[in-house]
Design an enzyme around this catalytic site. Sequence first.
Site, PDB file in Angstrom:
ATOM      1  N   GLY A  39     -26.612  27.366  41.437  1.00 14.39           N
ATOM      2  CA  GLY A  39     -27.465  28.076  40.500  1.00 14.39           C
ATOM      3  C   GLY A  39     -27.310  29.586  40.536  1.00 14.39           C
ATOM      4  N   CYS A 248     -30.898   6.294  15.376  1.00 16.18           N
ATOM      5  CA  CYS A 248     -29.731   6.823  14.667  1.00 16.18           C
ATOM      6  C   CYS A 248     -29.475   5.989  13.403  1.00 16.18           C
ATOM      7  CB  CYS A 248     -28.505   6.770  15.585  1.00 16.18           C
ATOM      8  SG  CYS A 248     -26.949   7.113  14.748  1.00 16.18           S
ATOM      9  N   CYS A 251     -25.863   4.069  13.998  1.00 14.39           N
ATOM     10  CA  CYS A 251     -25.627   3.071  15.050  1.00 14.39           C
ATOM     11  C   CYS A 251     -26.928   2.466  15.577  1.00 14.39           C
ATOM     12  CB  CYS A 251     -24.805   3.664  16.195  1.00 14.39           C
ATOM     13  SG  CYS A 251     -25.758   4.734  17.283  1.00 14.39           S
ATOM     14  N   CYS A 273     -26.718  10.332  15.652  1.00 12.39           N
ATOM     15  CA  CYS A 273     -26.390  10.749  17.014  1.00 12.39           C
ATOM     16  C   CYS A 273     -25.653  12.081  16.993  1.00 12.39           C
ATOM     17  CB  CYS A 273     -25.455   9.746  17.679  1.00 12.39           C
ATOM     18  SG  CYS A 273     -26.183   8.182  18.125  1.00 12.39           S
ATOM     19  N   CYS A 279     -21.838   7.375  19.420  1.00  5.69           N
ATOM     20  CA  CYS A 279     -22.166   6.691  18.172  1.00  5.69           C
ATOM     21  C   CYS A 279     -21.002   5.779  17.738  1.00  5.69           C
ATOM     22  CB  CYS A 279     -22.452   7.737  17.090  1.00  5.69           C
ATOM     23  SG  CYS A 279     -23.336   7.101  15.657  1.00  5.69           S
TER      24      CYS A 279
END
Lengths: 300, 202
Positions: A39, A248, A251, A273, A279
């Site tokens: 980080g 979605c 899909c 998506c 997808c």
Amino acid sequence: MTLETEIEDGLASYNFAYLDEQTKRMIRRAILKGIAIPGYQVPFASREMPMPYGWGTGGVQVTASIIGPDDTLKVIDQGADDTTNAVSIRAFFAKVADVETTTRTGEATIIQTRHRIPEEKLTEGQILVYQVPIPEPLRFLEPRETETRKMHALAEYGLMHVKLYEDIARNGHIATTYAYPVKVEGRYVMDPSPTPKFDNPKMHMSDALQLFGAGREKRIYAVPPHTNVVSLDFEDYPFEIQTFEEPCALCGAHGVYLDEVILDDRGGRMFVCSDTDFCEERRAEGHRGHLSGEAMEAAE
Amino acid sequence: MATAHIVEGGFADPVFASQSVFRAVMDAMARPGSVLPIDAGISPPAPLNAAAAAVALTLADGDTPVWLEAEMAKNEAVAGWLAFHTGAPLAQMPSDAVFAIASNPAHLPPLTGFALGTQEYPDRSTTVILQMASLSDGPVLRLSGPGIRTTNSIAPRPLPGHFEMQWQAINDLYPRGLDLVLAAPDAIACLPRTTRIGNGEA
């Protein structure tokens, strides 16, 4: 690949993966310190790349420094494999490093990403390289680098909580939806890059190594696998990810991040998506949403 | 011939060799305690071992002062070989070193004598490469921390004196500190400053 073939081809050629070896060593040293201090933003001597700042020069330099001939590279831009940024960076590495490229998340060893984490769970041995525009999570709260550096040194992150609190005071909830700040291993507050906060939980205890490159701002940072990544929040206002009412449209997937697509000028819209590979693979498996070609034909 | 010793035995193909060695070091640093094989096909002058030498050739250059433990610093072949292949200047003091290499960890000065970075720039710290006879038949160290799912273990030898106590002192300095590369002749493992060593239950 060898010097002779390059000369025979009569082509001017770059070093493998574009960067010269001294640059790679400098970036590699920064990556190792980044991994050792999760980080923390390691300064590095970012190079000019054959693309403008903002197009992923940080991510490209990280990828160029780690990639080898056996790697398979996937590049996504907002989840999509087929947008300009993704296509051009993929083509760049196919040319300068002669590596295999793929759009399939599961087949890639290195995935360079602009602002999404793939829906498919990443595995041990995969490396996710983020393109980062502004690596400093405190920058919009405190413009002076001397001050933000001191704040990180002292782990003084009260200002970030004040910002989130002001969100709640103004809007009734934490209104930050992307680049949502996280705390890594209980020490450094880190900008996860402008990914939707939907993706934040995927960073926590990930099996994959995550590397972040910011070219213009000249910073590299990292999150090793199996590392605590906690989105900042309050006890009474816990961190929440976005949810979508509809699945979605292509899909039928639930629980994934969706893009809104405007269909006409009468308010028509669809949600699909954002992860195009996810997808496509679902549709190849036979999943259909209510606006997929077959569903539309059946309706007619 | 001293000159031949110095010139020969480096990477045959520096671009690809350093890439593969770097990936091993990066994987090892990201997954502390994991042992990764190093087969770079190099033959450094003794007492420098092949894995430690490969890591040095991969990461060190004119920008990175390298400190050599006394025994190696006195060895002209080792100092000359590293100078020829990396161009790295020798650091006189451990606290000036970006990299440090020790063939005999028992003679290592205290870890806190190396560069430990500052609170603002903890990255400005030494990466210490300790040559190991083995990574598997020494006393077992139980490891935890970032990069480790639950716990991991490694059994390197020989370690510097009072190693667990010294390492605890490094842990306590976080985010300052230093990072270790343990280099057996044919394999490496890493201990970044975040790794905690404890033989008790985590």
